[in-house]
Motif scaffolding. Structure first.
Motif, PDB file in Angstrom:
ATOM      1  N   PHE A   1       7.615  -3.018  -6.422  1.00 38.97           N
ATOM      2  CA  PHE A   1       7.060  -2.319  -7.586  1.00 38.97           C
ATOM      3  C   PHE A   1       5.548  -2.135  -7.434  1.00 38.97           C
ATOM      4  O   PHE A   1       5.013  -1.032  -7.609  1.00 38.97           O
ATOM      5  N   LEU A   2       4.848  -3.196  -7.072  1.00 40.42           N
ATOM      6  CA  LEU A   2       3.396  -3.127  -6.925  1.00 40.42           C
ATOM      7  C   LEU A   2       2.999  -2.255  -5.738  1.00 40.42           C
ATOM      8  O   LEU A   2       1.978  -1.555  -5.780  1.00 40.42           O
ATOM      9  N   ASN A   3       3.802  -2.300  -4.687  1.00 47.82           N
ATOM     10  CA  ASN A   3       3.560  -1.467  -3.513  1.00 47.82           C
ATOM     11  C   ASN A   3       3.471   0.003  -3.916  1.00 47.82           C
ATOM     12  O   ASN A   3       2.522   0.713  -3.551  1.00 47.82           O
ATOM     13  N   TYR A   4       4.445   0.469  -4.680  1.00 48.49           N
ATOM     14  CA  TYR A   4       4.464   1.879  -5.075  1.00 48.49           C
ATOM     15  C   TYR A   4       3.530   2.168  -6.246  1.00 48.49           C
ATOM     16  O   TYR A   4       3.038   3.292  -6.381  1.00 48.49           O
ATOM     17  N   LEU A   5       3.265   1.187  -7.093  1.00 51.82           N
ATOM     18  CA  LEU A   5       2.276   1.377  -8.150  1.00 51.82           C
ATOM     19  C   LEU A   5       0.915   1.659  -7.539  1.00 51.82           C
ATOM     20  O   LEU A   5       0.188   2.564  -7.976  1.00 51.82           O
ATOM     21  N   ASN A   6       0.545   0.885  -6.494  1.00 55.29           N
ATOM     22  CA  ASN A   6      -0.723   1.103  -5.806  1.00 55.29           C
ATOM     23  C   ASN A   6      -0.792   2.499  -5.194  1.00 55.29           C
ATOM     24  O   ASN A   6      -1.835   3.161  -5.226  1.00 55.29           O
TER      25      ASN A   6
ATOM     26  N   ARG B   1       8.666 -13.648   8.550  1.00 52.53           N
ATOM     27  CA  ARG B   1       8.573 -12.348   7.885  1.00 52.53           C
ATOM     28  C   ARG B   1       7.815 -12.448   6.573  1.00 52.53           C
ATOM     29  O   ARG B   1       7.080 -11.535   6.188  1.00 52.53           O
ATOM     30  N   LYS B   2       7.981 -13.558   5.856  1.00 49.27           N
ATOM     31  CA  LYS B   2       7.322 -13.675   4.555  1.00 49.27           C
ATOM     32  C   LYS B   2       5.801 -13.723   4.694  1.00 49.27           C
ATOM     33  O   LYS B   2       5.075 -13.281   3.807  1.00 49.27           O
ATOM     34  N   ALA B   3       5.303 -14.249   5.813  1.00 51.37           N
ATOM     35  CA  ALA B   3       3.850 -14.270   6.038  1.00 51.37           C
ATOM     36  C   ALA B   3       3.316 -12.854   6.210  1.00 51.37           C
ATOM     37  O   ALA B   3       2.238 -12.514   5.713  1.00 51.37           O
ATOM     38  N   ILE B   4       4.084 -12.001   6.903  1.00 48.11           N
ATOM     39  CA  ILE B   4       3.653 -10.616   7.082  1.00 48.11           C
ATOM     40  C   ILE B   4       3.699  -9.872   5.753  1.00 48.11           C
ATOM     41  O   ILE B   4       2.805  -9.076   5.439  1.00 48.11           O
ATOM     42  N   VAL B   5       4.752 -10.123   4.951  1.00 40.96           N
ATOM     43  CA  VAL B   5       4.844  -9.487   3.632  1.00 40.96           C
ATOM     44  C   VAL B   5       3.641  -9.877   2.780  1.00 40.96           C
ATOM     45  O   VAL B   5       3.013  -9.024   2.131  1.00 40.96           O
ATOM     46  N   ALA B   6       3.290 -11.164   2.775  1.00 38.59           N
ATOM     47  CA  ALA B   6       2.144 -11.625   1.977  1.00 38.59           C
ATOM     48  C   ALA B   6       0.852 -10.967   2.460  1.00 38.59           C
ATOM     49  O   ALA B   6       0.046 -10.478   1.656  1.00 38.59           O
ATOM     50  N   GLY B   7       0.649 -10.931   3.771  1.00 45.65           N
ATOM     51  CA  GLY B   7      -0.549 -10.309   4.314  1.00 45.65           C
ATOM     52  C   GLY B   7      -0.645  -8.831   3.983  1.00 45.65           C
ATOM     53  O   GLY B   7      -1.733  -8.312   3.695  1.00 45.65           O
ATOM     54  N   SER B   8       0.502  -8.153   4.004  1.00 40.61           N
ATOM     55  CA  SER B   8       0.497  -6.721   3.686  1.00 40.61           C
ATOM     56  C   SER B   8       0.086  -6.479   2.244  1.00 40.61           C
ATOM     57  O   SER B   8      -0.633  -5.524   1.939  1.00 40.61           O
TER      58      SER B   8
ATOM     59  N   LEU C   1      -3.728  -6.910   1.850  1.00 46.92           N
ATOM     60  CA  LEU C   1      -4.491  -5.805   2.426  1.00 46.92           C
ATOM     61  C   LEU C   1      -4.391  -4.545   1.580  1.00 46.92           C
ATOM     62  O   LEU C   1      -5.400  -3.878   1.306  1.00 46.92           O
ATOM     63  N   MET C   2      -3.179  -4.202   1.122  1.00 45.71           N
ATOM     64  CA  MET C   2      -3.042  -2.972   0.339  1.00 45.71           C
ATOM     65  C   MET C   2      -3.735  -3.100  -1.017  1.00 45.71           C
ATOM     66  O   MET C   2      -4.277  -2.116  -1.536  1.00 45.71           O
ATOM     67  N   SER C   3      -3.747  -4.294  -1.590  1.00 43.57           N
ATOM     68  CA  SER C   3      -4.404  -4.487  -2.884  1.00 43.57           C
ATOM     69  C   SER C   3      -5.912  -4.328  -2.756  1.00 43.57           C
ATOM     70  O   SER C   3      -6.556  -3.690  -3.592  1.00 43.57           O
ATOM     71  N   ILE C   4      -6.476  -4.898  -1.702  1.00 41.89           N
ATOM     72  CA  ILE C   4      -7.917  -4.766  -1.465  1.00 41.89           C
ATOM     73  C   ILE C   4      -8.283  -3.306  -1.219  1.00 41.89           C
ATOM     74  O   ILE C   4      -9.297  -2.794  -1.713  1.00 41.89           O
ATOM     75  N   ALA C   5      -7.432  -2.597  -0.451  1.00 40.81           N
ATOM     76  CA  ALA C   5      -7.703  -1.190  -0.162  1.00 40.81           C
ATOM     77  C   ALA C   5      -7.671  -0.350  -1.432  1.00 40.81           C
ATOM     78  O   ALA C   5      -8.484   0.573  -1.600  1.00 40.81           O
ATOM     79  N   THR C   6      -6.752  -0.655  -2.327  1.00 39.21           N
ATOM     80  CA  THR C   6      -6.673   0.083  -3.593  1.00 39.21           C
ATOM     81  C   THR C   6      -7.940  -0.102  -4.410  1.00 39.21           C
ATOM     82  O   THR C   6      -8.489   0.855  -4.972  1.00 39.21           O
ATOM     83  N   ILE C   7      -8.407  -1.335  -4.476  1.00 36.83           N
ATOM     84  CA  ILE C   7      -9.635  -1.613  -5.220  1.00 36.83           C
ATOM     85  C   ILE C   7     -10.829  -0.880  -4.595  1.00 36.83           C
ATOM     86  O   ILE C   7     -11.655  -0.281  -5.296  1.00 36.83           O
ATOM     87  N   LEU C   8     -10.906  -0.888  -3.268  1.00 34.33           N
ATOM     88  CA  LEU C   8     -12.029  -0.243  -2.582  1.00 34.33           C
ATOM     89  C   LEU C   8     -12.032   1.271  -2.771  1.00 34.33           C
ATOM     90  O   LEU C   8     -13.087   1.907  -2.701  1.00 34.33           O
ATOM     91  N   THR C   9     -10.854   1.862  -3.011  1.00 36.59           N
ATOM     92  CA  THR C   9     -10.771   3.316  -3.189  1.00 36.59           C
ATOM     93  C   THR C   9     -11.691   3.803  -4.303  1.00 36.59           C
ATOM     94  O   THR C   9     -12.254   4.900  -4.225  1.00 36.59           O
ATOM     95  N   GLY C  10     -11.840   2.996  -5.326  1.00 36.10           N
ATOM     96  CA  GLY C  10     -12.676   3.396  -6.446  1.00 36.10           C
ATOM     97  C   GLY C  10     -14.166   3.360  -6.169  1.00 36.10           C
ATOM     98  O   GLY C  10     -14.962   3.865  -6.963  1.00 36.10           O
TER      99      GLY C  10
ATOM    100  N   VAL D   1      -5.399  -5.810  -8.464  1.00 41.49           N
ATOM    101  CA  VAL D   1      -5.475  -7.266  -8.590  1.00 41.49           C
ATOM    102  C   VAL D   1      -4.117  -7.966  -8.548  1.00 41.49           C
ATOM    103  O   VAL D   1      -3.967  -8.988  -7.864  1.00 41.49           O
ATOM    104  N   PRO D   2      -3.063  -7.514  -9.257  1.00 39.13           N
ATOM    105  CA  PRO D   2      -1.793  -8.252  -9.274  1.00 39.13           C
ATOM    106  C   PRO D   2      -1.175  -8.473  -7.899  1.00 39.13           C
ATOM    107  O   PRO D   2      -0.528  -9.490  -7.661  1.00 39.13           O
ATOM    108  N   GLY D   3      -1.371  -7.536  -6.966  1.00 40.65           N
ATOM    109  CA  GLY D   3      -0.798  -7.697  -5.637  1.00 40.65           C
ATOM    110  C   GLY D   3      -1.361  -8.892  -4.901  1.00 40.65           C
ATOM    111  O   GLY D   3      -0.655  -9.548  -4.122  1.00 40.65           O
ATOM    112  N   ILE D   4      -2.635  -9.186  -5.128  1.00 39.40           N
ATOM    113  CA  ILE D   4      -3.248 -10.350  -4.489  1.00 39.40           C
ATOM    114  C   ILE D   4      -2.604 -11.627  -5.011  1.00 39.40           C
ATOM    115  O   ILE D   4      -2.292 -12.547  -4.244  1.00 39.40           O
TER     116      ILE D   4
END
Length: 489
Positions: free
Chosen positions: A32-37, A86-93, A96-105, A183-186
């Motif tokens: 959900f958060l993946n696509y919300l971002n 696999r869960k470590a990669i999911v967490a890392g992803s 990263l995507m949450s930080i990128a979303t914040i930086l977009t602004g 923020v919620p993705g982090i």
């Protein structure tokens, strides 16, 4: 939603955090958060375009750079996810995507935003090939299509709410939306680390022990490509993704210019000039806040219903076809084509009717938006039928210990062949048509390209479905996979 076997019930009952139910809900929220971002940005594109003065080609380039990185990253990450947690990669992803979303602004220039899109594509590209096998390993083959269909519905909720959330912001405040959703993705990224790591479900075929040396990365790719069902799903997804991405990305721009109150001005070179001017509907048109609401409502309602219906459609088709999971995806894309033509082409179709041309502006708007909504909902429904069945079909024909690598390979191939270039191609075609015809021509560009891609996707899926049963049997997966129902004992 627990799926525990007798041998594991006691172990799982010791802690709810190790249960399949916990894994499902955490991964559902992350999807959900993946696509919300991703889609809050899409919902904001009319505002971003006005604020930063990007033309359609430049705006489309942002989408294509994201999908290019998203696609390229999926392949090596999928290969890696079969060898580490696999869960470590999911967490890392998610981080990263949450930080990128914040930086977009924070960045107002095209070049800077392209850099941020690289970060976002890296994070989101790592998510799918690591999260789907992690989730699939928690549930039996007979339940997998339904579980994955429901999980994918979380993505549609995120996409729909991303559009809806954009309606609360304007040209001056659109950046705040990105800060809020980032923020919620982090926070949620930490929860995925509590999931019980599994490579395969107890009912999946056991891995075959072999004394042969490990295959190279490219040898594995050749093995995957040798599976007819894998090739079918790649081709079907490639053409389908082209249409899906094009429509979803450009939908707010199309609605704003077709039914909104103002339209952009362009010179003979297709370059945006001056301030927006009143549209055909003028003050009777949709307000800027209603545009993303309409886009989000269509994506949310139609998409969720399509995702939930997909596994049921596959089970129904299984009574007549052993390739039902693949067939359902092909039929969905094919049936979406006429819905897209009518929904996006309704202004031209209605303009040819005398009663519409003679009606006042408010009546024309009500009829136009009504026709768009009905057929766009149907199109969104059929465009999302494929998700659960074809994802399950792909996992059914791949050994459990290689699902991440195969999923990453399929994702990379499908996106490279399909939607990596979709948004920029539609934008370039729109600019070309604007130069020839004047005005904003994103709707005509979509009509020219998207339905053709959907027909191609449908034909590939329908014709390729015949290989699925043989591929499943060759791997040793039980007959449950072909019917989507537990086999009586």
């Amino acid at each position: 939603m627990s799926d525990a076997s007798p041998s594991t019930t006691k172990a799982r009952s010791a802690s709810p955090l190790t249960s399949p139910t916990f894994a499902f809900w955490v991964l559902l929220i992350l999807n959900f958060l993946n696509y919300l971002n991703r889609y809050v940005f899409v919902g904001l594109t009319p505002l971003i375009q006005k604020d930063l003065k990007f033309n359609d080609a430049e705006l489309g380039l942002l989408g294509s750079v994201f999908f290019l990185v998203y696609t390229v990253v999926a392949l090596p990450i999928g290969y890696l996810a079969d060898r580490v947690a696999r869960k470590a990669i999911v967490a890392g992803s998610m981080f990263l995507m949450s930080i990128a979303t914040i930086l977009t602004g924070f960045f107002p220039s095209l070049n800077a935003l392209l850099g941020v899109k690289v970060l976002l594509g890296t994070g989101q590209g790592a998510f799918y090939p690591s999260s789907t096998p992690l989730l699939a390993a928690q549930f039996s083959p007979s339940r997998r299509a339904r579980i994955l269909g429901t999980w994918t519905a979380g993505a549609l909720v995120g996409a729909g709410l991303g559009f809806l959330m954009a309606s609360f912001f304007d040209v001056q405040t659109w950046r705040n939306a990105l800060y809020i959703v980032g923020v919620p993705g982090i926070i949620m990224g930490f929860l995925v680390l509590l999931i019980r790591e599994k490579t395969r479900h107890e009912e999946d075929p056991a891995p075959v022990a072999s004394a042969a040396p490990q295959k190279t990365f490219f040898a594995r790719l050749r093995d995957y490509w040798s599976i007819p069902t894998f090739r079918t799903i790649v081709g079907m997804h490639a053409a389908g993704f082209f249409a899906l991405t094009s429509i979803a990305f450009w939908l707010p721009i199309y609605l704003a210019n077709t039914y909104g109150r103002t339209v952009n001005q362009y010179d003979q070179s297709g370059i945006k000039v001056g301030a927006p001017v009143p549209s055909h509907f003028g003050d009777a048109g949709l307000s800027p806040g209603l545009v993303p609401v309409l886009a989000g409502g269509v994506v949310l309602l139609g998409g969720i219903l399509g995702n939930l219906y997909g596994p049921r459609m596959a089970r129904s088709l299984a009574r007549r076809s052993s390739g039902a999971r693949v067939l359902a995806g092909g039929l969905g894309f094919l049936l979406a084509a006429p819905m897209v033509i009518i929904s996006i082409g309704s202004p031209w179709l209605l303009g040819a009717l005398p009663f519409y041309a003679q009606a006042n502006l408010s009546t024309q708007l009500a009829i136009g938006v009504g026709v768009f909504t009905v057929f766009a909902l149907a199109g969104s429904f059929f465009l999302n039928v494929y998700n659960g069945p074809t994802t399950a079909a792909l996992l059914d024909v791949i050994p459990a210990e290689e699902r991440s690598a195969a999923g990453g390979a399929e994702l990379t191939m499908a996106h490279l062949l399909g939607d990596v270039y979709a948004t920029v191609l539609v934008g370039v075609v729109a600019v070309f048509l604007t130069r020839q015809l004047g005005g904003e021509q994103i709707g005509l560009a979509l009509i020219v390209l998207a339905p053709i891609a959907l027909v191609i996707s449908g034909v590939i899926g329908i014709r390729g479905a015949r290989h699925y049963a043989e591929d499943v049997q060759r791997l040793g997966t039980t007959a449950e996979a072909m019917t989507g129902q537990a086999v009586p004992v």
